[in-house]
Design a protein around this motif. Structure first.
Motif, PDB file in Angstrom:
ATOM      1  N   GLN A   1       0.994  -1.012   0.020  1.00 15.99           N
ATOM      2  CA  GLN A   1       0.067  -0.059   0.115  1.00 15.99           C
ATOM      3  C   GLN A   1       0.958   1.186  -0.011  1.00 15.99           C
ATOM      4  N   ALA A   2       0.334   2.422  -0.190  1.00 15.13           N
ATOM      5  CA  ALA A   2       0.936   3.650  -0.237  1.00 15.13           C
ATOM      6  C   ALA A   2       1.544   4.033   1.205  1.00 15.13           C
ATOM      7  N   PRO A   3       2.420   4.736   1.448  1.00 14.84           N
ATOM      8  CA  PRO A   3       2.883   5.045   2.654  1.00 14.84           C
ATOM      9  C   PRO A   3       1.890   6.004   3.579  1.00 14.84           C
ATOM     10  N   VAL A   4       2.104   5.750   4.844  1.00 11.31           N
ATOM     11  CA  VAL A   4       1.065   6.366   5.874  1.00 11.31           C
ATOM     12  C   VAL A   4       1.936   7.317   6.694  1.00 11.31           C
ATOM     13  N   GLY A   5       1.212   8.360   6.477  1.00  8.74           N
ATOM     14  CA  GLY A   5       2.043   9.644   7.361  1.00  8.74           C
ATOM     15  C   GLY A   5       1.267  10.701   7.072  1.00  8.74           C
ATOM     16  N   THR A   6       1.359  11.897   7.491  1.00 11.08           N
ATOM     17  CA  THR A   6       2.679  12.058   8.237  1.00 11.08           C
ATOM     18  C   THR A   6       2.477  12.045   9.724  1.00 11.08           C
ATOM     19  N   TYR A   7       3.367  11.374  10.417  1.00 15.52           N
ATOM     20  CA  TYR A   7       3.272  11.278  11.973  1.00 15.52           C
ATOM     21  C   TYR A   7       3.993  12.471  12.322  1.00 15.52           C
ATOM     22  N   GLU A   8       3.641  13.545  13.297  1.00 13.54           N
ATOM     23  CA  GLU A   8       4.634  14.451  13.531  1.00 13.54           C
ATOM     24  C   GLU A   8       5.112  14.595  15.006  1.00 13.54           C
ATOM     25  N   VAL A   9       6.392  14.817  15.271  1.00 13.53           N
ATOM     26  CA  VAL A   9       7.030  14.807  16.511  1.00 13.53           C
ATOM     27  C   VAL A   9       7.952  15.976  16.756  1.00 13.53           C
ATOM     28  N   LYS A  10       8.039  16.651  17.841  1.00 15.43           N
ATOM     29  CA  LYS A  10       8.796  17.554  18.130  1.00 15.43           C
ATOM     30  C   LYS A  10       9.865  17.167  19.347  1.00 15.43           C
ATOM     31  N   ILE A  11      11.216  17.511  18.869  1.00 15.20           N
ATOM     32  CA  ILE A  11      12.277  17.379  19.807  1.00 15.20           C
ATOM     33  C   ILE A  11      12.949  18.575  20.392  1.00 15.20           C
ATOM     34  N   LYS A  12      12.665  18.861  21.620  1.00 18.51           N
ATOM     35  CA  LYS A  12      13.294  20.167  22.394  1.00 18.51           C
ATOM     36  C   LYS A  12      14.948  20.329  21.868  1.00 18.51           C
TER      37      LYS A  12
ATOM     38  N   ILE B   1       7.190   2.941  18.167  1.00 14.12           N
ATOM     39  CA  ILE B   1       6.448   3.159  16.959  1.00 14.12           C
ATOM     40  C   ILE B   1       5.024   2.722  17.113  1.00 14.12           C
ATOM     41  N   ASN B   2       4.897   1.924  18.390  1.00 13.00           N
ATOM     42  CA  ASN B   2       3.302   1.384  18.549  1.00 13.00           C
ATOM     43  C   ASN B   2       2.576   2.698  18.968  1.00 13.00           C
ATOM     44  N   ASP B   3       2.959   3.674  19.604  1.00 10.85           N
ATOM     45  CA  ASP B   3       2.372   4.682  19.993  1.00 10.85           C
ATOM     46  C   ASP B   3       1.882   5.886  18.924  1.00 10.85           C
ATOM     47  N   LEU B   4       2.253   5.517  17.514  1.00 12.22           N
ATOM     48  CA  LEU B   4       1.978   6.522  16.414  1.00 12.22           C
ATOM     49  C   LEU B   4       0.655   6.011  15.882  1.00 12.22           C
ATOM     50  N   ILE B   5      -0.336   6.639  16.385  1.00 12.13           N
ATOM     51  CA  ILE B   5      -1.786   6.490  15.965  1.00 12.13           C
ATOM     52  C   ILE B   5      -2.426   7.397  15.097  1.00 12.13           C
ATOM     53  N   ASP B   6      -1.922   8.677  14.725  1.00 12.80           N
ATOM     54  CA  ASP B   6      -2.483   9.664  13.926  1.00 12.80           C
ATOM     55  C   ASP B   6      -1.747   9.956  12.924  1.00 12.80           C
ATOM     56  N   PRO B   7      -2.049   9.692  11.436  1.00 10.52           N
ATOM     57  CA  PRO B   7      -3.169   9.530  11.025  1.00 10.52           C
ATOM     58  C   PRO B   7      -3.964   8.157  11.078  1.00 10.52           C
ATOM     59  N   GLU B   8      -2.922   6.841  11.435  1.00  7.92           N
ATOM     60  CA  GLU B   8      -3.498   5.763  11.634  1.00  7.92           C
ATOM     61  C   GLU B   8      -2.501   4.931  12.439  1.00  7.92           C
TER      62      GLU B   8
END
Length: 126
Positions: free
Chosen positions: A54-65, A74-81
């Motif tokens: 299938q096509a790639p899933v994303g974008t998962y966005e995270v900020k690093i101070k 990776i288990n905690d990445l839920i949005d967009p799926e």
């Protein structure tokens, strides 16, 4: 402190086991990336998950101070799926500033637990 690392990182050996033994959440089977930001700027990370059919899933966005390490399960990445369990995947990580990315896995599906870690592939052009 100087910026170290690359803007683009990838790994291809992802697979989160479904089965886990032991106490949750510490002993849940999981894949994780560790992102090191040595700069004085915040890093804006975009994560994309690739599957074989299938096509790639994303974008998962995270900020690093600035000047921090952040571990991202990776288990905690839920949005967009939610990232699928028991399914091979690859991951592409893109940052607005240079960072260092390491990939690790803990598999607790059996009583003899296993942990594995490796550097992601730094994919920037030279």
């Amino acid at each position: 402190m100087r910026k170290i690392g690359k803007l683009n990182w990838a790994f291809s050996g992802g697979r989160i086991p479904f089965d886990s033994t032991g106490e949750e959440p510490v002993f849940n089977s999981h894949d994780k990336i560790s992102v090191l930001n040595t700069s004085e700027e915040e890093a804006n990370i975009e994560i994309f998950i690739f599957y074989g059919n299938q096509a790639p899933v994303g974008t998962y966005e995270v900020k690093i101070k600035p000047q921090r390490l952040r571990k991202i399960r990776i288990n905690d990445l839920i949005d967009p799926e939610a990232v699928a369990l028991e399914r091979n995947y690859g991951c592409y990580v893109r940052s607005n500033i240079p960072v260092v990315v390491q990939f690790s896995r803990i598999d607790t599906g059996q009583n003899a637990n296993a942990i594995m870690g490796t550097m992601a592939f730094p994919a920037d052009k030279k």
